[in-house]
Write a protein that holds these residues in place. Structure first.
Motif, mmCIF file in Angstrom:
data_model
loop_
_atom_site.group_PDB
_atom_site.id
_atom_site.type_symbol
_atom_site.label_atom_id
_atom_site.label_comp_id
_atom_site.label_asym_id
_atom_site.label_seq_id
_atom_site.Cartn_x
_atom_site.Cartn_y
_atom_site.Cartn_z
ATOM 1 N N LEU A 37 0.894 -1.277 0.153
ATOM 2 C CA LEU A 37 0.147 -0.031 -0.271
ATOM 3 C C LEU A 37 0.835 1.175 0.072
ATOM 4 C CD1 LEU A 37 -2.908 -0.836 2.630
ATOM 5 C CD2 LEU A 37 -2.901 -0.733 0.017
ATOM 6 N N ASP A 38 2.069 1.290 0.142
ATOM 7 C CA ASP A 38 2.969 2.549 0.085
ATOM 8 C C ASP A 38 2.871 3.103 -1.249
ATOM 9 O OD1 ASP A 38 4.166 1.311 2.293
ATOM 10 O OD2 ASP A 38 6.166 0.743 1.304
ATOM 11 N N GLY A 39 2.510 4.589 -1.073
ATOM 12 C CA GLY A 39 2.115 5.529 -2.196
ATOM 13 C C GLY A 39 0.480 4.992 -2.468
ATOM 14 N N ARG A 40 -0.239 4.262 -1.870
ATOM 15 C CA ARG A 40 -1.707 4.220 -2.500
ATOM 16 C C ARG A 40 -2.528 4.291 -1.203
ATOM 17 N NH1 ARG A 40 -2.032 0.207 -6.797
ATOM 18 N NH2 ARG A 40 0.126 -0.536 -7.386
ATOM 19 N N ALA A 41 -1.937 4.306 -0.094
ATOM 20 C CA ALA A 41 -2.925 4.668 0.978
ATOM 21 C C ALA A 41 -1.968 5.029 2.082
ATOM 22 C CB ALA A 41 -3.562 3.426 1.538
ATOM 23 N N THR A 42 -2.634 5.954 3.128
ATOM 24 C CA THR A 42 -1.837 6.327 4.198
ATOM 25 C C THR A 42 -2.612 6.127 5.443
ATOM 26 O OG1 THR A 42 -2.618 8.523 4.060
ATOM 27 C CG2 THR A 42 -0.662 7.969 3.104
ATOM 28 N N GLU A 43 -1.883 5.954 6.677
ATOM 29 C CA GLU A 43 -2.656 5.542 8.037
ATOM 30 C C GLU A 43 -1.700 6.337 8.924
ATOM 31 O OE1 GLU A 43 -4.402 2.459 11.007
ATOM 32 O OE2 GLU A 43 -3.390 1.849 9.014
ATOM 33 N N LEU A 204 -7.337 7.449 14.204
ATOM 34 C CA LEU A 204 -6.066 7.797 13.387
ATOM 35 C C LEU A 204 -6.781 7.945 11.868
ATOM 36 C CD1 LEU A 204 -4.162 5.079 15.168
ATOM 37 C CD2 LEU A 204 -3.485 7.626 15.340
ATOM 38 N N ARG A 205 -6.154 9.170 11.410
ATOM 39 C CA ARG A 205 -6.858 9.356 9.781
ATOM 40 C C ARG A 205 -6.085 8.192 9.040
ATOM 41 N NH1 ARG A 205 -8.507 14.108 7.264
ATOM 42 N NH2 ARG A 205 -7.938 13.905 4.960
ATOM 43 N N MET A 206 -7.021 7.839 8.037
ATOM 44 C CA MET A 206 -6.499 6.921 6.638
ATOM 45 C C MET A 206 -6.999 7.685 5.639
ATOM 46 S SD MET A 206 -7.812 3.131 8.395
ATOM 47 C CE MET A 206 -6.888 2.283 6.973
ATOM 48 N N GLU A 207 -6.095 7.491 4.421
ATOM 49 C CA GLU A 207 -6.596 8.017 3.215
ATOM 50 C C GLU A 207 -6.296 6.810 2.309
ATOM 51 O OE1 GLU A 207 -4.674 11.587 2.407
ATOM 52 O OE2 GLU A 207 -5.727 12.703 3.780
ATOM 53 N N PHE A 208 -7.328 6.327 1.578
ATOM 54 C CA PHE A 208 -7.369 5.616 0.331
ATOM 55 C C PHE A 208 -7.026 6.375 -0.835
ATOM 56 C CE2 PHE A 208 -9.251 3.456 3.659
ATOM 57 C CZ PHE A 208 -8.763 1.976 3.747
ATOM 58 N N LEU A 209 -5.900 6.111 -1.503
ATOM 59 C CA LEU A 209 -5.569 7.247 -2.634
ATOM 60 C C LEU A 209 -6.075 6.605 -4.010
ATOM 61 C CD1 LEU A 209 -1.899 8.182 -1.750
ATOM 62 C CD2 LEU A 209 -4.027 9.083 -0.953
ATOM 63 N N ASP A 210 -6.228 5.373 -4.149
ATOM 64 C CA ASP A 210 -6.926 4.923 -5.426
ATOM 65 C C ASP A 210 -7.822 3.572 -5.124
ATOM 66 O OD1 ASP A 210 -5.359 2.508 -5.362
ATOM 67 O OD2 ASP A 210 -3.751 3.705 -6.217
ATOM 68 N N TYR A 216 -7.224 -3.931 -2.063
ATOM 69 C CA TYR A 216 -6.339 -4.910 -1.304
ATOM 70 C C TYR A 216 -6.436 -4.859 0.185
ATOM 71 C CZ TYR A 216 -1.611 -6.082 0.264
ATOM 72 O OH TYR A 216 -0.528 -6.717 1.194
ATOM 73 N N PHE A 217 -7.107 -3.878 0.725
ATOM 74 C CA PHE A 217 -7.124 -3.670 2.351
ATOM 75 C C PHE A 217 -8.148 -4.655 2.563
ATOM 76 C CE2 PHE A 217 -9.446 -1.808 5.803
ATOM 77 C CZ PHE A 217 -8.544 -1.544 6.477
ATOM 78 N N LEU A 218 -9.407 -4.558 1.976
ATOM 79 C CA LEU A 218 -10.627 -5.506 1.887
ATOM 80 C C LEU A 218 -10.379 -6.857 1.838
ATOM 81 C CD1 LEU A 218 -13.530 -3.178 1.030
ATOM 82 C CD2 LEU A 218 -12.612 -3.405 3.145
ATOM 83 N N ARG A 219 -9.374 -7.349 0.832
ATOM 84 C CA ARG A 219 -9.108 -8.694 0.694
ATOM 85 C C ARG A 219 -8.364 -9.043 1.788
ATOM 86 N NH1 ARG A 219 -5.410 -9.715 -3.545
ATOM 87 N NH2 ARG A 219 -6.103 -11.865 -3.149
ATOM 88 N N LYS A 220 -7.482 -8.100 2.646
ATOM 89 C CA LYS A 220 -6.294 -8.684 3.417
ATOM 90 C C LYS A 220 -6.884 -8.883 4.831
ATOM 91 C CE LYS A 220 -1.679 -7.824 4.754
ATOM 92 N NZ LYS A 220 -1.112 -8.895 3.815
ATOM 93 N N VAL A 221 -7.922 -7.471 5.065
ATOM 94 C CA VAL A 221 -8.428 -7.484 6.482
ATOM 95 C C VAL A 221 -10.089 -7.933 6.273
ATOM 96 C CG1 VAL A 221 -8.961 -5.929 8.312
ATOM 97 C CG2 VAL A 221 -7.054 -5.343 6.793
ATOM 98 N N GLU A 247 -13.171 13.549 -6.427
ATOM 99 C CA GLU A 247 -12.973 14.196 -5.041
ATOM 100 C C GLU A 247 -11.593 14.186 -4.105
ATOM 101 O OE1 GLU A 247 -16.395 13.393 -2.768
ATOM 102 O OE2 GLU A 247 -17.820 13.735 -4.284
ATOM 103 N N GLY A 248 -10.933 13.239 -4.782
ATOM 104 C CA GLY A 248 -9.561 13.095 -3.879
ATOM 105 C C GLY A 248 -9.519 11.828 -2.806
ATOM 106 N N PRO A 249 -8.792 11.566 -2.117
ATOM 107 C CA PRO A 249 -8.755 10.246 -1.354
ATOM 108 C C PRO A 249 -9.835 10.251 -0.481
ATOM 109 C CG PRO A 249 -6.548 11.531 -1.047
ATOM 110 C CD PRO A 249 -7.558 12.457 -2.135
ATOM 111 N N PHE A 250 -10.136 8.745 -0.323
ATOM 112 C CA PHE A 250 -11.386 8.566 0.561
ATOM 113 C C PHE A 250 -10.761 8.593 1.847
ATOM 114 C CE2 PHE A 250 -13.945 5.802 3.092
ATOM 115 C CZ PHE A 250 -15.343 6.049 2.603
ATOM 116 N N VAL A 251 -11.319 9.076 2.870
ATOM 117 C CA VAL A 251 -10.937 9.349 4.071
ATOM 118 C C VAL A 251 -11.407 8.487 5.303
ATOM 119 C CG1 VAL A 251 -10.406 10.950 6.151
ATOM 120 C CG2 VAL A 251 -10.032 11.798 3.712
ATOM 121 N N ALA A 252 -10.934 7.910 6.110
ATOM 122 C CA ALA A 252 -11.460 7.139 7.075
ATOM 123 C C ALA A 252 -10.665 7.047 8.325
ATOM 124 C CB ALA A 252 -11.546 5.385 6.719
#
Length: 272
Positions: A37-43, A204-210, A216-221, A247-252
């Motif tokens: 997820l490096d470069g694709r999502a942040t947490e 903690l803020r999460m951003e899904f960039l694409d 990937y996240f939902l397959r893994k978790v 609109e940009g990254p999905f924030v959770a």
């Protein structure tokens, strides 16, 4: 001119969706390493630094158990492991991965169903650790801890990443929202006879960039959206892809809590 470019933009977006989803759906999700997820999502990371704090405790332990080790990546990050180090894992691909990683360090990985009882004798360990356990069996932890021993764990808290979960499943119940409450963890630990010495919680803020990062996240978790597959949720994925592109990254927001609990009594002389 603007009107003529719209179909091309839409077509390019569809092509990007197909590429991102296909890639994320094909990559291995074994282990508990999220580097894909490096470069694709942040947490954001919790302020307490679990891996560092765990490593400090391991360096001072004589016998340690890591419950639900996943692929063993977090345990293996510790510079020093106790003379006796054991880890449990229920999913065979992860157990094999953890064994390959930890065996050269002298640690043993035990295949376990993640259901009580733990396959160890009473008072076997002076330290038990666990990062993001699915379930915490407090009575079993208390049983395998030696007097004076410690349980140290980072856990998923209330309503973690529910913004994403509810996007796919719709509004969740009050019972679902109230699960994984750190206050309940304290009560359960104390009911098992342990003394809670530290309890901290953060959101903690999460951003899904694409959209690939979401897949990937939902397959893994896998417990986030049970039974998730691309095919089952294709309309929602397409809609979310368009939202991210427009609109940009999905924030959770993830929820984490740290809990440390001690078993009353004096440790054996050998562990002093």
């Amino acid at each position: 001119m603007a009107g003529s470019s719209a179909p091309l933009t839409h077509s390019a977006s569809d092509a990007r969706f197909e590429t991102l989803v296909a890639e994320a759906d094909a990559v291995s999700v074994d282990g508990w390493d999220f580097s894909w997820l490096d470069g694709r999502a942040t947490e954001q990371r919790p302020s307490w630094g679990y891996a560092r704090a765990m490593a400090d405790r391991l360096a001072r332990a004589g016998a340690a158990l890591d419950i639900q080790t996943g692929g063993g990546e977090v345990l293996a990050s510790a510079p020093v492991l106790p003379p006796l180090t054991v880890a449990t894992e229920s999913w065979p691909p992860n157990a094999a991965r953890a064994s390959a990683l930890l065996r050269p360090r002298g640690a043993v990985v035990v295949a376990d169903s993640d259901e009580p009882p733990l396959p160890f004798a009473d008072h076997a360990f002076d330290l038990v650790v666990s990062r993001h356990p699915v379930t915490t069996w407090w009575d079993e932890i208390a049983r395998v801890l030696a007097p004076g021993g410690t349980y140290f764990s980072q856990q998923v808290g209330r309503e973690s990443v529910f913004e994403l979960v509810e996007y796919f499943l719709g509004p969740l119940s009050a019972e679902q929202r109230g699960s994984r409450d750190p206050r309940r963890a304290r009560e359960d630990a104390e009911a098992a006879g342990l003394e809670v010495t530290d309890l901290r919680a953060e959101r903690l803020r999460m951003e899904f960039l694409d959209i690939g990062s979401v897949v990937y996240f939902l397959r893994k978790v896998i417990w986030m959206v049970p039974g998730f597959t691309v095919g089952a949720y294709l309309p929602q994925l397409r809609s979310l892809h368009r939202r991210i592109e427009e609109e940009g990254p999905f924030v959770a927001h993830s929820a984490r809590f740290l809990i440390e609990a001690r078993k009353p009594g004096q440790p054996p002389t050998a562990l002093l």
